[in-house]
Enzyme design. Structure first.
Site, short mmCIF file in Angstrom:
data_model
loop_
_atom_site.label_atom_id
_atom_site.label_comp_id
_atom_site.label_asym_id
_atom_site.label_seq_id
_atom_site.Cartn_x
_atom_site.Cartn_y
_atom_site.Cartn_z
CG ASP A 72 -2.18 -0.84 0.97
OD1 ASP A 72 -2.61 -0.94 -0.19
OD2 ASP A 72 -2.69 -1.40 1.95
CD GLU A 151 -3.19 -9.24 13.67
OE1 GLU A 151 -2.24 -9.82 14.22
OE2 GLU A 151 -3.41 -9.29 12.45
N GLY A 354 13.54 -11.63 -8.16
CA GLY A 354 13.14 -12.87 -7.52
C GLY A 354 14.27 -13.47 -6.71
CB CYS A 381 16.54 -7.19 -9.37
SG CYS A 381 17.54 -7.28 -7.87
CD GLU A 405 19.61 -15.95 -4.99
OE1 GLU A 405 19.95 -15.06 -5.78
OE2 GLU A 405 18.51 -15.97 -4.41
CG HIS A 517 13.63 -3.88 -7.75
ND1 HIS A 517 12.91 -4.95 -8.19
CD2 HIS A 517 14.61 -4.39 -6.98
CE1 HIS A 517 13.43 -6.07 -7.71
NE2 HIS A 517 14.47 -5.76 -6.97
CD GLU A 519 10.40 -3.03 -10.12
OE1 GLU A 519 11.30 -2.57 -10.86
OE2 GLU A 519 10.50 -4.12 -9.54
N1 GLN Z 1 18.14 -12.99 -5.59
C1 GLN Z 1 18.89 -11.95 -6.20
C2 GLN Z 1 19.76 -11.21 -5.20
O1 GLN Z 1 19.55 -11.29 -4.02
C3 GLN Z 1 17.98 -10.96 -6.91
C4 GLN Z 1 17.15 -10.15 -6.00
C5 GLN Z 1 16.02 -9.44 -6.70
O2 GLN Z 1 15.70 -9.76 -7.83
N2 GLN Z 1 15.38 -8.52 -6.02
O3 GLN Z 1 20.67 -10.52 -5.59
#
Ligand code: GLN
Length: 554
Positions: A72, A151, A354, A381, A405, A517, A519
């Site tokens: 929000d 809550e 992601g 990202c 990762e 990001h 966006e």
């Molecule tokens: N998992 C990846 C990182 O931690 C990308 C993170 C994301 O896309 N916000 O760098």
């Protein structure tokens, strides 16, 4: 003028669109040139939204100051066209953490620390502080959850007390409820609203106005009945009916007199609001000049709210290009099962942010397909990271390249944990978060997209949320093989030119990856440049496709 507070509560069910209603009210006030800020109260015990599953709660929104907030907050930023921060999202976790710290410090020495007054005081002080620090004339305070939840009680008690402390003319209570329509009996049912208002009155709050979520505008008779049962004047009962586009909601409420109602109740001057930006957006969405289809290759494809800011940024970019953007959700896991060809039908491919290995090979495949077939690609990202992995494997000849990762034993960790993260073990608020500068190199596609003057040094700010980065040890090899690094965060230890913020492929209609990001900063009034450029490229791609099929027919 005193700072005035508009409290928005919700009843009957969750996901009523309370955030949209609050934001739309904000838009009506901003359209009247008031200084407005907004607070979202989330009664859960998490300190922030950063550790929660997007699949359940929707996206984690990131502010300039690096807070991981409820989505929000993003809606407020977009509708009010303002920047918010950590303190605009208040949770039970934060309140109790602060109260307990004070107790341990001895601030309440000799007292018994209780929900009333200590917790409620903490809540009130935090709300007042946000209004004061923003020099706001009006503060919208949305209480998350549904009236009747255990809550949310301390928060309701705190906002109840506020009317007595800052005055009737400075406080307004709005309650949003569901007005269900029963097809079988052909009528709207007011009982849930009656019960919900009764529950709210039970904690001492009589709403001044109601917003009923309904399928369509409601009959006058229903409105009068609800007014009678809830002690709210009939003209102060508003409906927020299903709209084709959310941008139509401010205007919808204004037409019913919402702005006038707030002016009357809070003793504000009567002003005609400026709502053109919303009207124009709705017009373009209804009658677009172009249509583009974009594939979003992700993991949470059954939960669009997990990508809310992304979808909004695409919409803003569409409107800026007078285009309607049709989104197709593509499950990354399906792509790795040999269904990549399906991507040929799209005018653009987007791989969003992601975490975790699931679906990674599908995303790498999508980046490869976009690169080889000249389809516009935007990687956000993780979307940048998979594009780099793909390029390393298939162009730079680094077999088995990966992110550490996803494969800790990869021979070529082209994406690796940032050194600052090595020591980090706690999960909450520990990523590289918030606004960081990106220096954009002249002569790149990215510098054109951000509309920067050629030949000058340029820095833009975008928001971040990641732990991994392009491994500086591989940058030279990637560059030698043709990958263009178009942006870096300068001045970071051990990163050569800087931490890689952006990549692109020359000789491709549009192939851009960003570590940030963008966006999160996109607004209807200020579409995000990379998204705007991406949709522009998609429009060109769709016209070329249309041209080709016309030729084939002739
Ligand atoms: N998992 C990846 C990182 O931690 C990308 C993170 C994301 O896309 N916000 O760098």
């Amino acid at each position: 003028m005193d700072t005035k507070y508009i409290f928005v509560t919700g009843g009957v069910v969750s996901s009523l669109g309370k955030g949209i209603a609050s934001s739309s009210i904000g838009a009506l006030l901003r359209g009247r040139s008031y200084l407005v800020t907004a607070i979202k109260i989330d009664p859960y015990i998490n300190v922030d939204a950063g550790t929660m599953r997007p699949y359940e709660h929707g996206e984690v929104f990131v502010t300039d100051d690096g807070a991981e907030t409820d989505l929000d907050i993003g809606t407020y930023e977009r509708f009010l066209n303002i920047d918010l921060g950590r303190r605009n999202n208040l949770t039970t976790g934060q309140v109790y953490q602060a109260v307990i710290e004070k107790e341990r410090r001895g601030d309440y020495l000799s007292q018994t620390v209780q929900v009333i007054p200590h917790v409620t005081d903490e809540i009130k002080n935090r709300i007042l502080e946000v209004g004061r620090d923003a020099h706001a004339e009006l503060v919208i305070v949305e209480v998350g959850g549904t009236v009747g939840d255990i809550e949310s009680l301390p928060f309701l008690e705190a906002i109840r007390q506020m009317r007595f402390e800052i005055g009737y003319q400075n406080t307004l209570y709005l309650h949003v409820t569901l007005l269900p329509y029963l097809g079988t009996s052909g009528e709207y049912k007011s009982k849930p609203t009656q019960h919900s208002v009764a529950t709210l009155r039970g904690v001492g709050i009589q709403p001044d106005g109601l917003i009923l979520r309904s399928q369509s505008p409601i009959p006058e008779e229903t409105r009068r009945k609800i007014a009678l049962f809830t002690n709210v004047a009939a003209e102060d009962v508003f409906t927020s009916y299903d709209a084709e586009h959310v941008y139509a909601v401010p205007e919808m409420l204004e037409q019913q007199g919402m702005g006038r109602f707030i002016e009357r109740r809070l003793n504000l001057e009567r002003v005609t609001p400026e709502l053109r930006v919303w009207q124009q957006a709705v017009q373009i969405l209804r009658n677009p000049d172009h249509r583009v289809s974009i594939a979003i290759v992700g993991k949470y494809i059954a939960m669009p709210d997990a990508y809310l800011s992304l979808l909004e940024a695409l919409k803003h970019a569409g409107i800026a290009n007078r285009a309607r953007v049709d989104i197709e959700w593509v499950n990354a896991e399906d792509l790795s099962k040999g269904r990549l060809e399906e991507l040929a039908a799209f005018n653009g491919i987007l791989v969003p942010g992601g975490f975790g290995v699931r679906g990674i090979e599908g995303k790498v495949g999508a980046a490869q397909f976009a690169r080889e077939n000249g389809i516009p690609y935007l990687g956000i990202c993780l979307g940048l990271q998979v594009a780099v992995i793909e390029f390393a494997r298939h162009v730079a000849g680094l077999d088995g390249a990966n992110s550490s990762e996803f494969d800790p034993y990869t021979p070529h960790p082209v994406i690796d944990l940032m050194p600052e993260q090595l020591e980090v073990s706690a999960m909450g608020g520990t990523m590289r978060l918030g606004s960081w500068p990106m220096e954009i190199f002249p002569g790149t596609e990215l510098s054109t997209i951000y509309d920067l003057d050629p030949g000058q040094q340029h820095i833009v700010q975008e928001r971040h949320r990641h732990r991994y980065e392009v491994n500086p040890l591989y940058v030279e090899t990637l560059k030698k093989n043709g990958l263009v690094i178009s942006g870096v965060t300068p001045g970071m230890e051990g990163r050569g030119e800087g931490l890689v913020e952006a990549i692109e492929l020359p000789k491709h209609p549009f192939f851009i990856g960003l570590q940030s990001h963008p966006e999160f900063k996109s607004r209807l009034m200020r579409p995000s440049p990379p998204f705007k450029g991406f949709i522009e490229a998609a429009v060109t791609a769709s016209e070329r496709l249309a041209g080709k099929s016309a030729e084939a027919r002739a």
